[in-house]
Design a protein around this motif. Structure first.
Motif, PDB file in Angstrom:
ATOM      1  N   ASN A 246       0.805  -1.224   0.000  1.00  0.00           N
ATOM      2  CA  ASN A 246       0.000   0.000   0.000  1.00  0.00           C
ATOM      3  C   ASN A 246       0.839   1.275   0.000  1.00  0.00           C
ATOM      4  O   ASN A 246       0.313   2.369   0.213  1.00  0.00           O
ATOM      5  CB  ASN A 246      -0.988   0.007   1.174  1.00  0.00           C
ATOM      6  CG  ASN A 246      -0.303  -0.157   2.520  1.00  0.00           C
ATOM      7  OD1 ASN A 246       0.869   0.176   2.672  1.00  0.00           O
ATOM      8  ND2 ASN A 246      -1.029  -0.673   3.499  1.00  0.00           N
ATOM      9  N   ARG A 247       2.162   1.117  -0.210  1.00  0.00           N
ATOM     10  CA  ARG A 247       3.064   2.267  -0.353  1.00  0.00           C
ATOM     11  C   ARG A 247       2.933   3.244   0.816  1.00  0.00           C
ATOM     12  O   ARG A 247       2.807   4.449   0.624  1.00  0.00           O
ATOM     13  CB  ARG A 247       2.822   2.976  -1.692  1.00  0.00           C
ATOM     14  CG  ARG A 247       2.960   2.087  -2.902  1.00  0.00           C
ATOM     15  CD  ARG A 247       3.117   2.889  -4.183  1.00  0.00           C
ATOM     16  NE  ARG A 247       2.028   3.812  -4.424  1.00  0.00           N
ATOM     17  CZ  ARG A 247       0.921   3.513  -5.081  1.00  0.00           C
ATOM     18  NH1 ARG A 247       0.747   2.292  -5.554  1.00  0.00           N
ATOM     19  NH2 ARG A 247      -0.016   4.413  -5.269  1.00  0.00           N
ATOM     20  N   THR A 248       3.007   2.689   2.026  1.00  0.00           N
ATOM     21  CA  THR A 248       2.870   3.489   3.236  1.00  0.00           C
ATOM     22  C   THR A 248       4.033   3.219   4.177  1.00  0.00           C
ATOM     23  O   THR A 248       4.384   2.066   4.417  1.00  0.00           O
ATOM     24  CB  THR A 248       1.554   3.172   3.966  1.00  0.00           C
ATOM     25  OG1 THR A 248       0.452   3.468   3.098  1.00  0.00           O
ATOM     26  CG2 THR A 248       1.411   4.001   5.238  1.00  0.00           C
ATOM     27  N   VAL A 249       4.621   4.283   4.709  1.00  0.00           N
ATOM     28  CA  VAL A 249       5.670   4.151   5.711  1.00  0.00           C
ATOM     29  C   VAL A 249       5.048   4.291   7.096  1.00  0.00           C
ATOM     30  O   VAL A 249       4.296   5.227   7.363  1.00  0.00           O
ATOM     31  CB  VAL A 249       6.773   5.212   5.519  1.00  0.00           C
ATOM     32  CG1 VAL A 249       7.687   5.286   6.735  1.00  0.00           C
ATOM     33  CG2 VAL A 249       7.586   4.895   4.269  1.00  0.00           C
ATOM     34  N   VAL A 250       5.363   3.339   7.971  1.00  0.00           N
ATOM     35  CA  VAL A 250       4.948   3.406   9.368  1.00  0.00           C
ATOM     36  C   VAL A 250       6.184   3.755  10.194  1.00  0.00           C
ATOM     37  O   VAL A 250       7.146   2.989  10.230  1.00  0.00           O
ATOM     38  CB  VAL A 250       4.351   2.073   9.854  1.00  0.00           C
ATOM     39  CG1 VAL A 250       3.868   2.210  11.299  1.00  0.00           C
ATOM     40  CG2 VAL A 250       3.209   1.632   8.952  1.00  0.00           C
ATOM     41  N   LEU A 251       6.160   4.928  10.822  1.00  0.00           N
ATOM     42  CA  LEU A 251       7.300   5.381  11.608  1.00  0.00           C
ATOM     43  C   LEU A 251       7.272   4.792  13.009  1.00  0.00           C
ATOM     44  O   LEU A 251       6.274   4.211  13.437  1.00  0.00           O
ATOM     45  CB  LEU A 251       7.315   6.905  11.669  1.00  0.00           C
ATOM     46  CG  LEU A 251       7.499   7.613  10.313  1.00  0.00           C
ATOM     47  CD1 LEU A 251       7.377   9.119  10.472  1.00  0.00           C
ATOM     48  CD2 LEU A 251       8.841   7.247   9.687  1.00  0.00           C
TER      49      LEU A 251
END
Length: 222
Positions: free
Chosen positions: A141-146
């Protein structure tokens, strides 16, 4: 910090919002309430929630407009739409608009709870990730989780560049190699610099290190 699942309830009827809050809290949820579409949009963009219960007919912004804007902004949290408009055409419109589920009012409480459990199970299914110092990229889903739980949506090319660097964090990539592997449809090496700039703007300059005279390699998220 609570480990309970967090739900955003976007509902302008105060009695129904109060009932849903009491019900969901009794089921172990932490509940955040928005009473109009603008508040729902703001909360959906800025708050970390596990699922959204979204009334379709809200003041200021219609629920489907809220949903559209959330999806355009890269928010992938599962959404269950509640609506007095419950015929097949309305359900299709809601699902095509980006909702994972659609429930007509009046609804059965047990059914609502069951549907939320299903959405949470789907959302917590294993997602292919590439980890790096300070965060992880959810590839699909092309999402970065910090590290602090914040989620940042990426464009297709931003995601591809970050994935390439993060999979080999100690390797120094030349601009030419990145151009070939990530931007095969481009012929200007400057496009690599452009997307490095985009990623640094989102996560800080430390995310990608410049190796002078050679190219780029992973650093750490700010």
């Amino acid at each position: 910090m609570s480990e309970n699942p967090r739900v955003l309830v976007a509902e302008d009827d105060p009695r129904l919002a109060a009932m849903l809050t009491e019900l969901l809290e009794s089921e172990g949820y932490d509940v955040l309430v928005a009473s109009d579409g603008q508040g729902a949009l703001h909360a959906g963009l800025t708050e970390a929630v596990d699922v959204i219960v979204l009334d379709r007919g809200m003041p200021v912004l219609d629920g489907l407009e809220v949903l559209r804007r959330l999806r355009e902004s890269g928010v992938t949290v599962p959404v269950l739409v509640l609506s007095a408009l419950g015929n097949a055409a309305h359900r299709v419109e809601g699902l095509d608009g980006g909702a994972e589920d659609y429930l007509a009012k009046p609804f059965d409480i047990d059914e609502l709870l069951a549907r939320l459990r299903v959405l949470r199970r789907r959302a917590t299914a294993i997602v292919p990730t590439v980890r790096f110092t300070g965060g992880a990229l959810e590839v699909d889903n092309r999402t970065v989780v910090l590290a602090d739980g914040a989620r940042v949506a990426l464009s297709e090319r931003e995601s591809a560049l970050l994935e390439q660097l993060a999979r080999r964090p100690t390797q120094v990539f030349s601009r030419a190699s990145l151009l070939e592997s990530v931007f095969a449809d481009a012929d200007d090496p400057g496009v690599v610099d452009t997307y490095v700039h985009h990623l640094r703007k989102k996560f800080g300059r430390e995310l990608i290190e410049t190796v002078r005279g050679v190219g780029y390699r992973m650093g750490a998220a700010a």
